[in-house]
Design an enzyme around this catalytic site. Structure first.
Site, PDB file in Angstrom:
ATOM      1  N   LYS A  13     -10.771  -7.517   2.722  1.00  0.00           N
ATOM      2  CA  LYS A  13      -9.987  -7.655   3.953  1.00  0.00           C
ATOM      3  C   LYS A  13     -10.233  -6.487   4.912  1.00  0.00           C
ATOM      4  O   LYS A  13     -10.231  -6.681   6.116  1.00  0.00           O
ATOM      5  CB  LYS A  13      -8.494  -7.833   3.655  1.00  0.00           C
ATOM      6  CG  LYS A  13      -7.821  -6.661   2.991  1.00  0.00           C
ATOM      7  CD  LYS A  13      -6.373  -7.003   2.668  1.00  0.00           C
ATOM      8  CE  LYS A  13      -5.769  -6.046   1.665  1.00  0.00           C
ATOM      9  NZ  LYS A  13      -5.847  -4.620   1.985  1.00  0.00           N
ATOM     10  N   ARG A  88       3.422  -4.555   2.669  1.00  0.00           N
ATOM     11  CA  ARG A  88       3.067  -4.611   1.252  1.00  0.00           C
ATOM     12  C   ARG A  88       4.208  -5.184   0.407  1.00  0.00           C
ATOM     13  O   ARG A  88       4.044  -5.439  -0.769  1.00  0.00           O
ATOM     14  CB  ARG A  88       2.849  -3.194   0.723  1.00  0.00           C
ATOM     15  CG  ARG A  88       1.488  -2.562   0.777  1.00  0.00           C
ATOM     16  CD  ARG A  88       0.553  -2.938  -0.264  1.00  0.00           C
ATOM     17  NE  ARG A  88      -0.425  -1.991  -0.733  1.00  0.00           N
ATOM     18  CZ  ARG A  88      -1.468  -1.493  -0.087  1.00  0.00           C
ATOM     19  NH1 ARG A  88      -1.665  -1.745   1.166  1.00  0.00           N
ATOM     20  NH2 ARG A  88      -2.334  -0.729  -0.706  1.00  0.00           N
TER      21      ARG A  88
END
Ligand code: AMP
Length: 194
Positions: A13, A88
């Site tokens: 990513k 996250r």
């Protein structure tokens, strides 16, 4: 263009976020990179987060959210951003929603880099050999994947439920993955126009 890239470490990513940042002329905002720069520069933030990164644990939410709040308020993020490594966990996702609502902006797409643990670990071990990143030590890799499943996967499900998630087959080559992203974003654009 406000983009988010989500997926485990080793999913590629970061590489794709860098390409997107160049293609759209928008900053690549990576919390991991910001923490590593602070450590390298020896700032107070760097000293605080150094042992946390080395162990593979997560930096406390208040510090991380504040860092992102300040970064997204900078002038180069006015036209958009590619957010990488944040949110996250669900608390950070809630904070991001609130932040974007405050400035009347939303996410255009959440690109989800789908990859198995085996491939992720293999890639991270390769990176550890090449770059010698301290948090690519075997124990830290295992801990980061564990935290990803426990804390970040619920974030993936949250965006899936909101209809923003764009799954990407991330086990393929960099070029193939980049091609799939371009197609996915073009499709979104057409839907927005239609
Ligand atoms: P990354 O480069 O995204 O893999 O991040 C490297 C390390 O930085 C992680 O293992 C965490 O210790 C810390 N970190 C990065 N982003 C966050 C975040 N959003 N929340 C908490 N810790 C983070």
């Amino acid at each position: 263009m406000n983009l988010l890239v989500l997926g485990p470490q080793g999913s590629g990513k970061g590489t794709q976020a860098t390409r997107l940042s160049e293609a759209y002329g928008i900053p690549h905002v990576s919390t991991g990179e910001m923490f590593r720069s602070a450590i390298e520069a020896g700032t107070e933030l760097g000293r605080r987060v150094e042992p946390i990164l080395a162990s593979g644990e997560l930096v406390p939410d208040d510090l991380t959210i504040q860092l992102i709040r300040e970064r997204l308020a900078e002038s180069d993020a006015e036209r958009g951003f590619v957010l990488d490594g944040f949110p996250r966990n669900l608390a950070q996702a809630g904070a991001l929603d609130a932040m974007l609502a405050e400035i009347d902006r939303g996410l255009d797409a959440v690109l989800f880099f789908d990859i198995s643990d085996d491939v992720a670990v293999e890639r991270l071990q390769g990176r550890a050999r090449r770059e010698g990143r301290e948090d690519d030590a075997p124990e830290a890799i295992a801990r980061r994947l564990e935290l990803y499943h426990a804390q970040t996967e619920p974030v993936v499900e949250r965006y899936r439920a909101s209809g923003k998630l764009v799954p990407i087959h991330a086990e393929r080559t960099i070029g193939q993955v980049a091609g799939e992203i371009v197609e996915a974003l073009e499709l979104l654009d057409e839907e927005a126009i239609a």
